[in-house]
Design a protein around this motif. Structure first.
Motif, mmCIF file in Angstrom:
data_model
loop_
_atom_site.group_PDB
_atom_site.id
_atom_site.type_symbol
_atom_site.label_atom_id
_atom_site.label_comp_id
_atom_site.label_asym_id
_atom_site.label_seq_id
_atom_site.Cartn_x
_atom_site.Cartn_y
_atom_site.Cartn_z
ATOM 1 N N UNK A 102 -3.907 19.108 -3.375
ATOM 2 C CA UNK A 102 -4.979 18.355 -4.025
ATOM 3 C C UNK A 102 -4.718 16.851 -3.940
ATOM 4 N N UNK A 103 -3.501 16.494 -3.565
ATOM 5 C CA UNK A 103 -3.144 15.072 -3.413
ATOM 6 C C UNK A 103 -3.241 14.670 -1.948
ATOM 7 N N UNK A 104 -2.637 15.487 -1.077
ATOM 8 C CA UNK A 104 -2.678 15.231 0.354
ATOM 9 C C UNK A 104 -3.916 15.930 0.916
ATOM 10 N N UNK A 112 3.728 10.409 -9.593
ATOM 11 C CA UNK A 112 3.152 10.722 -10.903
ATOM 12 C C UNK A 112 2.317 12.000 -10.870
ATOM 13 N N UNK A 113 1.535 12.165 -9.809
ATOM 14 C CA UNK A 113 0.596 13.285 -9.766
ATOM 15 C C UNK A 113 1.253 14.615 -9.391
ATOM 16 N N UNK A 114 2.343 14.552 -8.594
ATOM 17 C CA UNK A 114 2.924 15.785 -8.083
ATOM 18 C C UNK A 114 3.553 16.624 -9.194
ATOM 19 N N UNK A 115 3.865 16.035 -10.329
ATOM 20 C CA UNK A 115 4.457 16.791 -11.448
ATOM 21 C C UNK A 115 3.454 17.711 -12.134
ATOM 22 N N UNK A 116 2.169 17.426 -11.965
ATOM 23 C CA UNK A 116 1.162 18.225 -12.666
ATOM 24 C C UNK A 116 0.023 18.701 -11.763
ATOM 25 N N UNK A 117 0.091 18.393 -10.472
ATOM 26 C CA UNK A 117 -0.954 18.818 -9.555
ATOM 27 C C UNK A 117 -0.354 19.502 -8.340
ATOM 28 N N UNK A 147 0.832 -1.207 0.000
ATOM 29 C CA UNK A 147 0.000 0.000 0.000
ATOM 30 C C UNK A 147 0.864 1.254 0.000
ATOM 31 N N UNK A 148 1.939 1.257 0.792
ATOM 32 C CA UNK A 148 2.846 2.411 0.826
ATOM 33 C C UNK A 148 3.557 2.600 -0.507
ATOM 34 N N UNK A 149 3.951 1.492 -1.147
ATOM 35 C CA UNK A 149 4.603 1.586 -2.455
ATOM 36 C C UNK A 149 3.648 2.131 -3.498
ATOM 37 N N UNK A 150 2.395 1.704 -3.467
ATOM 38 C CA UNK A 150 1.398 2.214 -4.412
ATOM 39 C C UNK A 150 1.149 3.702 -4.185
ATOM 40 N N UNK A 151 1.093 4.104 -2.915
ATOM 41 C CA UNK A 151 0.884 5.515 -2.594
ATOM 42 C C UNK A 151 2.051 6.361 -3.082
ATOM 43 N N UNK A 152 3.270 5.892 -2.850
ATOM 44 C CA UNK A 152 4.460 6.623 -3.299
ATOM 45 C C UNK A 152 4.468 6.763 -4.822
ATOM 46 N N UNK A 153 4.108 5.686 -5.520
ATOM 47 C CA UNK A 153 4.075 5.720 -6.979
ATOM 48 C C UNK A 153 3.020 6.702 -7.477
#
Length: 290
Positions: A210-212, A201-206, A191-197
């Protein structure tokens, strides 16, 4: 002077004004409690309310001439939101006669530490008791005082994200992992690995906020200070009857933990509203049902 006085509406008070106010509170307190520790030492707490459930607690002792000697004081805000029923322990602070609650809160993944407001009740019930084990679960009502915060816009949650949150029962998995359950440890790791992945990906464009969606993280070197991002469930305006400064009492939820935060209106950036989020640093306090 106490650094968190501005949170309850004393942003411009002077030392002379504070001393005069404490003197008047000693003469005519709004509340008075007496307790003895295990060695027979007497402790007295006087309350001076500036509005409902908000004020200054003054702790000290009476001398042989029945004069009250102030040991220390602190601003408080009494909460009525049930925050946690997890195992907890009471720890005495080394620098003065005060206590902290250490709550084993699985929803955070770390021990949650707060300043114990009802120390007098703890002493009255028997100082030195430890509350651990299934039969000693205790309800904890948390509040926070904040010297600065801002209002964030809400995050739109899709049906898929809500469904995924329900499927991953993280507190149960963490409890099992502490007991050595290998399947729970593996599930948490994945679950932690999926969250990190996902975040990478999202932090480059968001925007990160909006993620946290919510956070509850220790802040600074003091153990009962936290940085939070929380959803605003409700709110009310209050007025300090001494200074006429306005304050907000925000009813918040972060990491499924509900609690209240008191903040001076002039220290809050933005207009709070139900559904929006609050971001800021808080001094965590709490009352425990003994």
């Amino acid at each position: 002077m106490h650094s968190y006085l501005p949170a309850i509406g004393f942003s411009n008070i002077t030392k002379e004004e504070l001393d005069r106010m404490i003197y008047e509170a000693i003469r005519r307190p709004d509340g008075h409690e007496v307790a003895f520790d295990s060695e027979g030492n007497e402790y007295v707490e006087l309350a001076f309310e500036v509005c409902k459930n908000v004020g200054i607690a003054i702790r000290g002792v009476y001398d042989m001439d029945d004069n009250f000697k102030v040991d220390y004081y602190y601003p408080y805000c009494v909460g009525h939101t049930l925050s946690s029923s997890a195992n907890l322990d009471i720890i005495k602070q080394s620098d003065k006669e005060s206590y902290q609650g250490l709550c084993d809160e699985m929803r955070l993944g770390v021990n949650m530490i707060f300043y114990l407001q009802n120390m007098m009740e703890y002493l009255q019930k028997g100082e030195g008791r430890t509350f651990f084990g299934d039969e000693h679960y205790r309800n904890t009502y948390l509040t926070g005082l904040s010297l600065g915060g801002k209002v964030l816009l809400p995050v739109r949650k899709t049906d898929n994200s809500t469904k995924q949150q329900r499927e991953v029962d993280r507190p149960t998995l963490m409890a099992a992992a502490r007991e050595g359950d290998e399947e729970a440890i593996e599930s948490l790791t994945i679950d932690d690995m999926d969250t990190y992945s996902m975040i990478s990906k999202r932090v480059t464009k968001e925007d990160i906020y909006s993620i946290v969606t919510t956070t509850f993280m220790p802040y600074g070197i003091e153990s009962d200070k936290y940085t939070i991002i929380a959803d605003i469930l409700d709110m009310e305006k209050m007025v300090n009857q001494v200074t006429q400064e306005q304050m907000y009492l925000l009813h918040l939820e972060s990491n499924d933990i509900a609690f209240d935060v008191c903040i001076n209106q002039k220290d809050l950036l933005g207009e709070p509203a139900v559904g929006r989020r609050f971001k800021g640093n808080v001094w965590l306090q709490g009352r425990v049902e003994f």
